[in-house]
Design a protein around this motif. Structure first.
Motif, PDB file in Angstrom:
ATOM      1  N   GLU B 194       0.846  -1.190   0.000  1.00 25.22           N
ATOM      2  CA  GLU B 194       0.000   0.000   0.000  1.00 25.22           C
ATOM      3  C   GLU B 194       0.880   1.238   0.000  1.00 25.22           C
ATOM      4  O   GLU B 194       2.016   1.208   0.472  1.00 25.22           O
ATOM      5  CB  GLU B 194      -0.958   0.009   1.191  1.00 25.22           C
ATOM      6  N   ARG B 195       0.354   2.326  -0.566  1.00 25.49           N
ATOM      7  CA  ARG B 195       1.137   3.548  -0.658  1.00 25.49           C
ATOM      8  C   ARG B 195       1.120   4.270   0.688  1.00 25.49           C
ATOM      9  O   ARG B 195       0.263   4.002   1.538  1.00 25.49           O
ATOM     10  CB  ARG B 195       0.577   4.463  -1.763  1.00 25.49           C
ATOM     11  N   PHE B 196       2.034   5.198   0.833  1.00 22.73           N
ATOM     12  CA  PHE B 196       2.186   5.937   2.097  1.00 22.73           C
ATOM     13  C   PHE B 196       0.878   6.608   2.508  1.00 22.73           C
ATOM     14  O   PHE B 196       0.211   7.237   1.681  1.00 22.73           O
ATOM     15  CB  PHE B 196       3.281   6.990   1.922  1.00 22.73           C
ATOM     16  N   ARG B 197       0.542   6.468   3.777  1.00 22.24           N
ATOM     17  CA  ARG B 197      -0.656   7.101   4.322  1.00 22.24           C
ATOM     18  C   ARG B 197      -0.236   8.083   5.421  1.00 22.24           C
ATOM     19  O   ARG B 197       0.252   7.673   6.474  1.00 22.24           O
ATOM     20  CB  ARG B 197      -1.603   6.058   4.915  1.00 22.24           C
ATOM     21  N   PRO B 198      -0.393   9.369   5.170  1.00 21.88           N
ATOM     22  CA  PRO B 198      -0.003  10.360   6.186  1.00 21.88           C
ATOM     23  C   PRO B 198      -0.813  10.170   7.468  1.00 21.88           C
ATOM     24  O   PRO B 198      -1.949   9.720   7.438  1.00 21.88           O
ATOM     25  CB  PRO B 198      -0.347  11.704   5.530  1.00 21.88           C
ATOM     26  N   ASP B 199      -0.175  10.535   8.559  1.00 20.90           N
ATOM     27  CA  ASP B 199      -0.788  10.445   9.882  1.00 20.90           C
ATOM     28  C   ASP B 199      -1.279  11.854  10.232  1.00 20.90           C
ATOM     29  O   ASP B 199      -0.476  12.771  10.412  1.00 20.90           O
ATOM     30  CB  ASP B 199       0.276   9.964  10.877  1.00 20.90           C
ATOM     31  N   THR B 200      -2.583  12.006  10.317  1.00 17.18           N
ATOM     32  CA  THR B 200      -3.145  13.357  10.491  1.00 17.18           C
ATOM     33  C   THR B 200      -2.926  13.896  11.906  1.00 17.18           C
ATOM     34  O   THR B 200      -3.143  15.071  12.164  1.00 17.18           O
ATOM     35  CB  THR B 200      -4.657  13.368  10.180  1.00 17.18           C
ATOM     36  N   ASP B 201      -2.526  13.023  12.843  1.00 10.04           N
ATOM     37  CA  ASP B 201      -2.236  13.502  14.191  1.00 10.04           C
ATOM     38  C   ASP B 201      -0.810  14.019  14.328  1.00 10.04           C
ATOM     39  O   ASP B 201      -0.408  14.482  15.391  1.00 10.04           O
ATOM     40  CB  ASP B 201      -2.458  12.382  15.220  1.00 10.04           C
ATOM     41  N   GLN B 202      -0.029  13.879  13.253  1.00  9.05           N
ATOM     42  CA  GLN B 202       1.365  14.317  13.309  1.00  9.05           C
ATOM     43  C   GLN B 202       1.565  15.539  12.418  1.00  9.05           C
ATOM     44  O   GLN B 202       0.733  15.823  11.548  1.00  9.05           O
ATOM     45  CB  GLN B 202       2.285  13.183  12.830  1.00  9.05           C
ATOM     46  N   SER B 203       2.686  16.222  12.619  1.00 11.71           N
ATOM     47  CA  SER B 203       2.957  17.437  11.846  1.00 11.71           C
ATOM     48  C   SER B 203       3.302  17.098  10.405  1.00 11.71           C
ATOM     49  O   SER B 203       3.605  15.945  10.067  1.00 11.71           O
ATOM     50  CB  SER B 203       4.121  18.192  12.475  1.00 11.71           C
ATOM     51  N   ARG B 204       3.285  18.106   9.571  1.00 16.84           N
ATOM     52  CA  ARG B 204       3.698  17.962   8.176  1.00 16.84           C
ATOM     53  C   ARG B 204       5.156  17.509   8.128  1.00 16.84           C
ATOM     54  O   ARG B 204       5.557  16.635   7.361  1.00 16.84           O
ATOM     55  CB  ARG B 204       3.524  19.314   7.474  1.00 16.84           C
ATOM     56  N   GLN B 205       5.975  18.109   9.004  1.00 10.81           N
ATOM     57  CA  GLN B 205       7.404  17.797   9.081  1.00 10.81           C
ATOM     58  C   GLN B 205       7.623  16.314   9.429  1.00 10.81           C
ATOM     59  O   GLN B 205       8.447  15.638   8.835  1.00 10.81           O
ATOM     60  CB  GLN B 205       8.010  18.701  10.176  1.00 10.81           C
ATOM     61  N   TRP B 206       6.853  15.831  10.387  1.00 14.49           N
ATOM     62  CA  TRP B 206       6.951  14.414  10.793  1.00 14.49           C
ATOM     63  C   TRP B 206       6.591  13.515   9.615  1.00 14.49           C
ATOM     64  O   TRP B 206       7.268  12.534   9.329  1.00 14.49           O
ATOM     65  CB  TRP B 206       6.019  14.150  11.977  1.00 14.49           C
ATOM     66  N   ASN B 207       5.495  13.867   8.924  1.00 19.25           N
ATOM     67  CA  ASN B 207       5.049  13.027   7.809  1.00 19.25           C
ATOM     68  C   ASN B 207       6.064  13.018   6.667  1.00 19.25           C
ATOM     69  O   ASN B 207       6.296  11.984   6.045  1.00 19.25           O
ATOM     70  CB  ASN B 207       3.681  13.498   7.311  1.00 19.25           C
ATOM     71  N   ARG B 208       6.676  14.171   6.403  1.00 25.08           N
ATOM     72  CA  ARG B 208       7.715  14.212   5.378  1.00 25.08           C
ATOM     73  C   ARG B 208       8.891  13.322   5.819  1.00 25.08           C
ATOM     74  O   ARG B 208       9.450  12.574   5.032  1.00 25.08           O
ATOM     75  CB  ARG B 208       8.181  15.652   5.151  1.00 25.08           C
ATOM     76  N   GLY B 209       9.251  13.426   7.094  1.00 26.54           N
ATOM     77  CA  GLY B 209      10.329  12.597   7.624  1.00 26.54           C
ATOM     78  C   GLY B 209       9.996  11.120   7.512  1.00 26.54           C
ATOM     79  O   GLY B 209      10.848  10.295   7.158  1.00 26.54           O
TER      80      GLY B 209
END
Lengths: 152, 456
Positions: B194-209
């Protein structure tokens, strides 16, 4: 442009930061007493003092010297231990072919600077990285002891 | 009687289901974060995949070049001294040797005939163009998180390379591991596909990391321990593992065993330059990762990685806290009781000129031994590997070099010096034997038969 303190003098050098100090000494400053041996810090022929420590100049990038004072075989005779070591070297006729001897003298002087009364084990620890293919090791050890005696 | 049998059967099923559930939970490298995730197209924040903002306007190939560095395809798809991306790098695994393949656009031996769909199947599912399964030495369980766009940007870049004729080397695997078809089963259990699924409880910076670390950089492939099926066990995410004969260290936020006590700047520098004062320089595979991959990332991306790493839950391991004070200037002082006389002799002749008796190098910070994790690892694995293989890194600061002593020194010599170095400069001396060193040589060897290789 880099400014280096070499043998007590300030010298301007136009060399890239990653050039080994040995290249700068020999090719830019014409201080050819320091020799190129193995090029990988395994023989000790290129030893000079940087900030009072014996350093293999073939592996030290000139940009990393910073403000540390550099002393080479051309200048070491102006120091107290350096003069005694050189005197002991001549009296003991230490060199054979001579190629490694500048490095041997630099390492021996640094040893006495840090420890004016070394025993055999200290001499081993300080000199083991200076190779001599003529096998002058016994005369090197004798000369170091004789230099110590001159200081006493 | 029936009742007892029933209870036993139910218990067995419960345990089996529990174990299966545990296995499945261990698959997802980002489940530790716990928050709710959304599909990328539903993510409200700014874009976290692809290239950084400053490259957003660049052409496809340029973007592909950035992503291929971030995904570090080159490290494994290049044999030592070989043409980049032409394959032939050997993976020594417990059941044999697998070789990476040629991913230059050569039509016979490379990927020149791959369609976009075939390329995506290889990257996301580990299925090559002829339908056969790839071994998970190709980190498709990580790359599966890459977006189609990013994977195809990599392909676009690869197709600009000069095609190299380099037939795949024959893998040497024992039965049943030589049965590629069995991997279909493995994939059902261990590849989420499955493709990457961002975590909406985390920051944009965390998700990019997270995207950089998991989808692209595949850090876990070396740093996360593996389970019995050789899949990543994310229950102990980033707690460290032995990979290709080198230890990939604990990079969790554990303060002793991990990097919990490093400051952000140190982690940033270590990632982007492969060196941080007080922690030493990277060698071996991490040195390659720094030079071939991480050093190409823009500062914002490295900061994002730092943010992500900071959030990894602490896992202790067998590693002690690192010693940060230099050893005494005289060889006679320090850990004499544990010192190995052969090791000391070798250190005096071969090592002291650069590393100094204190461990603080007068030559370069990269050669300082004080505070280095490898030196504070009582297994001395990476110290021995560094002695055997040397260091030859090309950094922005110039070449970082240490000779490879593996050819000139015996296994006993290398064990002695590694034991001495860990005792003198680290938290605890190692007890390597010559036999251990011989095994380490084999694990990191790029020769199919180390016995026949010149001087190992």
């Amino acid at each position: 442009m880099l400014t280096l303190t070499i043998n007590g003098q300030s010298r301007e050098v136009d060399a890239p930061d990653d050039m080994p100090l040995l290249w700068v000494l020999r090719d830019h400053l014409n201080l050819v007493g320091t020799k190129y041996g193995c090029g990988i810090a395994q023989c000790g022929a290129c030893t000079v003092h940087v900030g009072g420590k014996p350093v293999r100049s073939c592996q030290l990038a000139v940009g990393d010297v910073g403000t540390r004072a550099v002393v080479t075989i051309e200048g070491v005779g102006n120091t107290s231990h350096g003069a005694k070591v050189q005197q002991a070297w001549m009296e003991g006729a230490v060199p054979q072919c001579g190629y490694c001897q500048a490095g041997q003298i630099m390492s021996a002087t640094a040893l006495l600077d840090g420890n004016p009364n070394p025993d055999d084990s200290d001499i081993d620890a300080a000199m083991a990285g200076n190779l001599c293919r003529c096998g002058t090791y016994i005369r090197v050890r004798r000369a170091i002891k004789s230099a110590v005696a001159k200081s006493a | 009687m029936k009742k007892i049998i029933g209870i036993v059967v139910v218990s067995i099923v419960a345990v089996a289901l529990g174990f299966a559930g545990w296995l499945l939970l261990g698959r997802d490298p980002m489940s530790f974060a716990g928050g709710s995730t959304v599909a990328l197209e539903d993510y409200k924040g700014s874009n976290i995949t692809g290239v950084p903002a400053q490259l957003a306007g660049a052409d496809l190939v340029k973007r592909g070049e950035y992503i291929i560095h971030a995904a570090d395809c080159r490290a494994c798809h290049t044999a030592p001294g070989g043409t980049p991306f032409a394959g032939g790098f050997a993976f020594n695994v417990p059941f044999g040797t697998i070789y990476s393949t040629n991913i230059t656009p050569d039509k016979q031996t490379g990927i020149g005939n791959y369609t976009d769909a075939q390329f995506l199947a290889a990257v996301h599912k580990g299925i090559r163009a002829d339908g056969e399964n790839l071994y998970p030495a190709m980190p498709y369980t990580s790359y599966t998180y890459l977006t189609d766009d990013d994977a195809l940007a990599i392909k676009a870049y690869l197709f600009t390379l000069e095609p190299v004729h380099a037939p795949a080397k024959q893998d040497q695997l024992s039965w049943p591991y030589n049965q590629r078809s069995l991997l279909a089963l493995w994939n059902v259990v261990f590849n989420l596909d499955e493709r990457f699924r961002p975590d909406t409880d985390q920051s944009r910076q965390w998700n990019r990391g997270a995207y950089l670390a998991e989808a692209m950089g595949h850090c876990g492939e070396c740093h996360t321990p593996r389970n019995f099926a050789y899949a990543l066990d994310n229950h102990r995410k980033f707690a460290g593992a032995l990979t290709a004969g080198w230890r990939a260290y604990n990079i969790t936020s554990d303060k002793d065993a991990g990097i919990g006590d490093w400051n952000d700047e140190d982690i940033y520098l270590y990632l982007s330059t492969g060196h941080a004062t007080g922690h030493g320089g990277a060698a071996g595979p991490m040195g390659e990762a720094a030079d071939d991959s991480l050093s190409y990332l823009v500062p914002d991306d490295v900061h994002a990685l730092v943010t992500y790493l900071r959030g990894i839950p602490a896992h202790g391991s067998d590693l002690p806290r690192t010693i940060t004070t230099p050893a005494p200037a005289s060889h006679k002082e320090g850990l004499v009781a544990e010192s190995d006389t052969l090791g000391e002799k070798l250190f005096a002749g071969v090592c002291a000129s650069c590393h100094d008796w204190t461990g603080v190098s007068p030559v370069t910070g990269y050669a300082t031994l004080t505070g280095v994790r490898a030196v504070n690892d009582p297994s001395a694995t990476n110290v021995a590997q560094t002695v055997i293989n040397g260091v030859d890194r090309k950094t922005a600061k110039g070449r970082i070099f240490m000779p490879a002593f593996g050819a000139g020194y015996s296994d006993d010599d290398i064990a002695a010096v590694a034991n001495y170095v860990t005792a003198r400069f680290g938290a605890e001396g190692a007890h390597l034997t010559g036999r251990d060193v011989a095994d380490l040589r084999k694990l990191a060897s790029q020769h199919s038969n180390p016995e026949e290789a010149p001087h190992g």
